[in-house]
Design a protein around this motif. Structure first.
Motif, short mmCIF file in Angstrom:
data_model
loop_
_atom_site.label_atom_id
_atom_site.label_comp_id
_atom_site.label_asym_id
_atom_site.label_seq_id
_atom_site.Cartn_x
_atom_site.Cartn_y
_atom_site.Cartn_z
N ARG A 1 15.73 -0.41 -2.74
CA ARG A 1 14.39 0.28 -2.76
C ARG A 1 13.24 0.54 -4.03
O ARG A 1 12.55 0.72 -3.63
N ILE A 2 14.04 -0.56 -5.12
CA ILE A 2 12.84 -0.41 -6.26
C ILE A 2 11.96 -1.38 -5.77
O ILE A 2 10.33 -1.04 -5.79
N PHE A 3 12.36 -2.41 -5.21
CA PHE A 3 11.34 -3.81 -4.91
C PHE A 3 10.90 -3.05 -3.55
O PHE A 3 9.36 -2.81 -3.29
N MET A 4 11.43 -2.32 -2.37
CA MET A 4 10.60 -1.77 -1.83
C MET A 4 9.08 -0.36 -1.72
O MET A 4 7.96 -1.09 -1.65
N GLU B 1 5.75 -1.29 -0.63
CA GLU B 1 5.37 0.10 0.33
C GLU B 1 3.72 -0.14 -0.06
O GLU B 1 2.70 -0.27 0.98
N PRO B 2 3.06 -0.60 -1.64
CA PRO B 2 1.67 -0.76 -2.12
C PRO B 2 0.82 -2.02 -0.25
O PRO B 2 -0.08 -1.68 -0.11
N SER B 3 1.47 -2.85 0.34
CA SER B 3 1.75 -3.74 1.15
C SER B 3 1.43 -2.67 2.57
O SER B 3 0.54 -2.70 3.35
N LEU B 4 2.10 -2.75 3.23
CA LEU B 4 2.46 -1.27 3.93
C LEU B 4 1.40 -0.10 3.76
O LEU B 4 0.76 -0.73 5.36
N GLN B 5 0.42 0.45 2.99
CA GLN B 5 0.24 1.14 2.76
C GLN B 5 -1.33 1.06 3.38
O GLN B 5 -2.32 1.63 3.57
#
Length: 215
Positions: free
Chosen positions: A141-144, A149-153
């Motif tokens: 969860r930390i790495f996600m 998450e910034p890349s997915l956003q």
């Protein structure tokens, strides 16, 4: 003025060591050591002490900048991604272009992703961390949250821009849409279900945007 005082006056003054340069050199050594170690021995066996020893610094230096090995690795990975982006010729890191052609823009960024996933510097440690994230929910969860998450956003933002331009239906959920090309690539890479290539990611984009039903 005495002879000795004249010599003392004319002697060059030594400048103080550049602490900024020294700190940057140590930081880069720590990045490299963390990435190398997690690839060689895996995340569980990677320690702050091991990173410090390989980097040639005291562990107190690491704890002055980071609170845990997860934090060290996160920053090291972000730095590695930025290096890969610069080497690929991208003007900025973590940016999806908006040329007005959604398909072309997605294909461009996914090709860069293929290059990164196949880069030996990135592949080994990435696999080690991905594997550990499956069994260690907290780490996953930390790495996600901090790395993925910034890349997915960015994909979300690009799809929304395409919606505003009338290129994507308004009822499409960008978070689900991006999984049509991101998730298959990640699965193929992680599970060795097939080769990853430009042709593969280009096809993912075509299938995602145009479907597989007869036109």
């Amino acid at each position: 003025m005495t002879k000795n005082s004249a010599l003392e006056t004319s002697a060059p003054v030594k400048s103080a060591p550049d602490s900024t340069r020294r700190s940057e050199k140590s930081r880069r050594a720590i990045y490299d050591a963390a990435i190398e170690l997690v690839a060689e021995v895996g995340y569980p066996k990677t320690t702050i002490e091991g990173i410090a020893a390989r980097a040639g610094v005291g562990k107190q230096t690491i704890y002055r900048w980071w609170s845990s090995k997860a934090d060290v690795l996160l920053e090291a990975f972000l730095d590695l991604s930025e290096q890969a982006s610069r080497e690929a010729g991208a003007e900025e890191s973590y940016v999806i272009p908006d040329t007005g052609d959604l398909a072309a823009d997605l294909k461009t960024v996914l090709r860069l992703t293929v290059d990164q996933l196949k880069d030996p510097r990135f592949e080994g440690p990435s696999r080690a961390l991905a594997a550990e994230g499956v069994v260690d929910e907290k780490l996953g969860r930390i790495f996600m949250a901090k790395l993925l998450e910034p890349s997915l956003q960015l994909y979300v933002d690009r799809v929304r821009a395409a919606q505003d331009a009338g290129q994507v239906r308004q009822d499409v959920d960008p978070r689900i849409a991006l999984e049509l090309w991101v998730s298959p690539l990640a699965q193929r890479w992680l599970q060795y279900t097939g080769p990853i290539s430009y042709e593969y990611t280009d096809t993912l984009v075509d299938y995602a945007l145009h479907g597989i039903a007869p036109r």
